[in-house]
Scaffold this motif. Structure first.
Motif, PDB file in Angstrom:
ATOM      1  N   SER A  73       4.377  -4.164  -1.831  1.00 38.54           N
ATOM      2  CA  SER A  73       3.970  -2.755  -1.780  1.00 38.54           C
ATOM      3  C   SER A  73       4.677  -1.954  -2.859  1.00 38.54           C
ATOM      4  O   SER A  73       4.064  -1.118  -3.551  1.00 38.54           O
ATOM      5  N   SER A 122       8.452   2.654   0.046  1.00 32.13           N
ATOM      6  CA  SER A 122       8.737   1.217   0.088  1.00 32.13           C
ATOM      7  C   SER A 122      10.235   0.952   0.047  1.00 32.13           C
ATOM      8  O   SER A 122      10.739   0.032   0.698  1.00 32.13           O
ATOM      9  N   SER A 150       2.575  -5.355   7.817  1.00 39.24           N
ATOM     10  CA  SER A 150       1.332  -4.951   7.148  1.00 39.24           C
ATOM     11  C   SER A 150       0.842  -3.615   7.691  1.00 39.24           C
ATOM     12  O   SER A 150       0.392  -2.742   6.931  1.00 39.24           O
ATOM     13  N   ILE A 151       0.943  -3.442   9.020  1.00 37.96           N
ATOM     14  CA  ILE A 151       0.541  -2.180   9.637  1.00 37.96           C
ATOM     15  C   ILE A 151       1.444  -1.040   9.168  1.00 37.96           C
ATOM     16  O   ILE A 151       0.967   0.051   8.836  1.00 37.96           O
ATOM     17  N   ILE A 153       3.130  -0.811   6.371  1.00 38.57           N
ATOM     18  CA  ILE A 153       2.858  -0.509   4.963  1.00 38.57           C
ATOM     19  C   ILE A 153       1.562   0.285   4.830  1.00 38.57           C
ATOM     20  O   ILE A 153       1.487   1.270   4.081  1.00 38.57           O
ATOM     21  N   THR A 154       0.534  -0.112   5.575  1.00 35.15           N
ATOM     22  CA  THR A 154      -0.745   0.601   5.529  1.00 35.15           C
ATOM     23  C   THR A 154      -0.597   2.032   6.009  1.00 35.15           C
ATOM     24  O   THR A 154      -1.108   2.982   5.390  1.00 35.15           O
ATOM     25  N   LEU A 155       0.110   2.216   7.128  1.00 35.14           N
ATOM     26  CA  LEU A 155       0.341   3.558   7.648  1.00 35.14           C
ATOM     27  C   LEU A 155       1.169   4.392   6.664  1.00 35.14           C
ATOM     28  O   LEU A 155       0.922   5.587   6.486  1.00 35.14           O
ATOM     29  N   TRP A 157       1.322   4.117   3.294  1.00 38.45           N
ATOM     30  CA  TRP A 157       0.483   4.534   2.166  1.00 38.45           C
ATOM     31  C   TRP A 157      -0.495   5.631   2.597  1.00 38.45           C
ATOM     32  O   TRP A 157      -0.762   6.562   1.828  1.00 38.45           O
ATOM     33  N   SER A 158      -1.020   5.525   3.810  1.00 39.62           N
ATOM     34  CA  SER A 158      -1.947   6.545   4.317  1.00 39.62           C
ATOM     35  C   SER A 158      -1.238   7.886   4.466  1.00 39.62           C
ATOM     36  O   SER A 158      -1.778   8.936   4.092  1.00 39.62           O
TER      37      SER A 158
END
Length: 338
Positions: A73, A122, A150-151, A153-155, A157-158
């Motif tokens: 990330s 990150s 993964s969840i 990191i996705t949250l 970035w969102s």
């Protein structure tokens, strides 16, 4: 200084066919040519190093771990800085014109802020991950998994994207890209002082505090563990204790370097920006200290990847094209004979 004093400024128009075009200030002196070469080299190195990290972690199954997902990330965010942010700023620095239109003028600051904020997020995740690994090593594999990371990191970035859109909205940049432009061919983002204070709290002070607190706790736990090892060792196992202590010292030095680089790259911009009324992307504060923050994206792959054996081995495979061999994704990157 003599080079800068003898710099030649040639005035042209960014768009000669447009009566409202900005004047193009072409900077052709030796100092600016040297600056262009240096900044371009930094941009290319940033893209290259982070691309190596992205390919390595994405391709080799042995590297599909929660910690490496955060490094991935970080590398993606820093890759965007080198690929988009740095070239865009070099273009404006060299002749002061924006050739990509109003839509790109709106998107470019958003991409700049998103990539840099995601990079910072990150770094926070890496600190959290290392703290959990050090404080509770036995339960770490069950508490931190690839899917959970993964969840996160996705949250993350969102959240970064939503936050940047809100900030851009209140700065009026997404509403009217030419609000602060005095002529056609200029792309300027103005951050009001009140927004700078708020952004300072959210984008710097909070993550900086989290990172410093977590690394401080990591030092404390590592020191306590090293002391516990020394207390339970006898003469026969003293060598093992020394090795463990040496390992702890190396980890402490690496974390100290991480903190030093991070603070060195981010503190000058934020502390100088809150001391002025408004900051524009054409101001000296942004030009000088903004590039210092960009440079952090070049340092991150060195700090978090080149220090590790797996990166050196995978980079060698990539550059010698061994990555194209059958079953190369299953290569052992932690052995001296791969």
């Amino acid at each position: 200084m003599d080079d800068i004093a003898h710099t030649n400024f040639t005035f042209e128009y960014c768009f000669p066919d447009n009566n409202a075009s900005c004047k193009k200030e072409v900077q052709t002196g030796p100092a600016y040519i040297f600056l262009f070469i240096v900044l371009s080299f930094i941009s290319v190195c940033t893209v290259f190093l982070n691309l190596l990290v992205i390919i390595s972690i994405s391709h080799y199954k042995q590297l599909h771990t929660p910690t490496n997902l955060i490094i991935l990330s970080l590398a993606v965010a820093d890759f965007l800085v080198g690929l988009i942010v740095m070239p865009g700023n070099i273009m404006q620095l060299m002749d002061s014109c924006w050739y990509l239109g109003n839509v790109a003028c709106s998107i470019f600051p958003l991409m700049t802020s998103l990539s840099m904020f995601a990079s910072l997020y990150s770094l926070v995740l890496i600190a959290v991950d290392r703290y959990i690994a050090v404080s509770d090593p036995l339960l770490y594999p069950s508490r931190v998994t690839v899917s959970k990371m993964s969840i996160c990191i996705t949250l993350g970035w969102s959240f970064c994207l939503i936050y940047i859109i809100i900030i851009m909205h209140f700065s009026d940049h997404l509403i009217s890209t030419q609000l602060y432009a005095t002529c056609y061919g200029e792309c300027v983002l103005v951050m009001k002082h009140s927004l700078l204070i708020f952004d300072f709290m959210v984008s710097f002070l909070t993550p900086c505090s989290v990172i410093l607190i977590l690394y401080g706790l990591i030092f404390k736990v590592a020191k306590r563990q090293a002391k516990a090892i020394r207390n339970v060792t006898n003469g026969a196992s003293q060598k093992q204790a020394n090795v463990s202590g040496s390992s702890q010292n190396k980890a402490a030095k690496k974390l100290s370097f991480v903190i030093f680089v991070y603070l060195s790259c981010w503190i000058p911009f934020y502390f100088s920006s809150i001391s002025v009324e408004n900051v524009t992307t054409s101001s000296m504060v942004w030009t000088v200290f903004g590039w210092l923050m960009f440079f952090n994206s070049s340092m991150n792959p060195i700090i978090y990847a080149i220090f590790y054996q797996w990166f050196r081995v995978s980079a060698k495979h990539i550059m010698t094209c061994r990555i194209f061999e059958t079953s190369s994704s299953r290569f052992n990157l932690f052995s001296d004979h791969v």
